[in-house]
Design a protein around this motif. Structure first.
Motif, PDB file in Angstrom:
ATOM      1  N   GLN A   1       0.068  18.966  33.356  1.00 41.20           N
ATOM      2  CA  GLN A   1      -0.945  18.401  32.452  1.00 41.20           C
ATOM      3  C   GLN A   1      -0.692  18.945  31.052  1.00 41.20           C
ATOM      4  O   GLN A   1       0.322  18.611  30.449  1.00 41.20           O
ATOM      5  N   VAL A   2      -1.585  19.785  30.558  1.00 48.65           N
ATOM      6  CA  VAL A   2      -1.440  20.401  29.255  1.00 48.65           C
ATOM      7  C   VAL A   2      -1.083  21.867  29.455  1.00 48.65           C
ATOM      8  O   VAL A   2      -1.798  22.584  30.150  1.00 48.65           O
ATOM      9  N   GLN A   3       0.024  22.275  28.860  1.00 44.65           N
ATOM     10  CA  GLN A   3       0.481  23.647  28.960  1.00 44.65           C
ATOM     11  C   GLN A   3       0.396  24.341  27.605  1.00 44.65           C
ATOM     12  O   GLN A   3       0.637  23.724  26.565  1.00 44.65           O
ATOM     13  N   LEU A   4       0.074  25.625  27.626  1.00 46.10           N
ATOM     14  CA  LEU A   4       0.000  26.429  26.418  1.00 46.10           C
ATOM     15  C   LEU A   4       0.989  27.577  26.529  1.00 46.10           C
ATOM     16  O   LEU A   4       1.061  28.235  27.567  1.00 46.10           O
ATOM     17  N   VAL A   5       1.730  27.814  25.466  1.00 48.01           N
ATOM     18  CA  VAL A   5       2.706  28.895  25.436  1.00 48.01           C
ATOM     19  C   VAL A   5       2.461  29.748  24.205  1.00 48.01           C
ATOM     20  O   VAL A   5       2.542  29.253  23.082  1.00 48.01           O
ATOM     21  N   GLU A   6       2.166  31.039  24.420  1.00 47.72           N
ATOM     22  CA  GLU A   6       1.951  31.974  23.327  1.00 47.72           C
ATOM     23  C   GLU A   6       3.241  32.715  23.006  1.00 47.72           C
ATOM     24  O   GLU A   6       4.104  32.892  23.864  1.00 47.72           O
ATOM     25  N   SER A   7       3.331  33.177  21.774  1.00 46.25           N
ATOM     26  CA  SER A   7       4.439  34.011  21.358  1.00 46.25           C
ATOM     27  C   SER A   7       3.997  34.864  20.178  1.00 46.25           C
ATOM     28  O   SER A   7       2.969  34.592  19.557  1.00 46.25           O
ATOM     29  N   GLY A   8       4.767  35.892  19.879  1.00 46.23           N
ATOM     30  CA  GLY A   8       4.515  36.708  18.708  1.00 46.23           C
ATOM     31  C   GLY A   8       3.935  38.078  18.975  1.00 46.23           C
ATOM     32  O   GLY A   8       3.785  38.875  18.044  1.00 46.23           O
ATOM     33  N   GLY A   9       3.602  38.380  20.220  1.00 45.28           N
ATOM     34  CA  GLY A   9       3.070  39.694  20.537  1.00 45.28           C
ATOM     35  C   GLY A   9       4.132  40.765  20.401  1.00 45.28           C
ATOM     36  O   GLY A   9       5.323  40.481  20.311  1.00 45.28           O
ATOM     37  N   GLY A  10       3.683  42.013  20.386  1.00 46.79           N
ATOM     38  CA  GLY A  10       4.609  43.118  20.262  1.00 46.79           C
ATOM     39  C   GLY A  10       3.911  44.414  19.962  1.00 46.79           C
ATOM     40  O   GLY A  10       2.689  44.532  20.100  1.00 46.79           O
TER      41      GLY A  10
END
Length: 120
Positions: A1-10
């Protein structure tokens, strides 16, 4: 369906900055809300910031003045700019979105989370 992908953590030092990104993919008819939540060990998941399709934003008191949420409706992407980071900001940050998908059914999707660690 609708997928969410996060990035940028650290890992960053106190006082530093970090920028998180969340991209929604899949068949989306109308994206109503994009949000950032966070969850620290032993604590409940809490709302950090919210942006509506019309541009209205909401921030938790603890991050007001330090964090900024923004979005690009054409790209179905939201960012969280985090400045003046504090150790208490350390948590797993989750992206959340709700709206209407391409077959006109409501969706409610969460990303997998991205770790943000702020050292003293």
């Amino acid at each position: 369906q609708v997928q969410l992908v996060e990035s940028g953590g650290g890992l960053v030092q106190a006082g530093g900055s970090l920028r998180l990104s969340c991209a929604a993919s899949g068949s989306i008819f109308k994206l109503n809300t994009m949000e950032w939540y966070r969850q620290a060990p032993g604590k409940q998941r809490e709302l950090v910031a919210r942006i509506r399709a019309g541009g209205n934003t909401v921030y938790a008191d603890s991050v007001k003045g330090r964090f900024t949420i923004s979005g690009d409706s054409a790209k179905n992407t939201v960012w969280l700019q985090m400045n003046s980071l504090k150790p208490e900001d350390t948590a797993v940050y989750y992206c959340h979105s709700e709206g209407v998908n391409g077959v006109l059914r409501a969706y409610d999707s969460w990303g997998q989370g991205t770790q943000v660690t702020v050292s003293s």
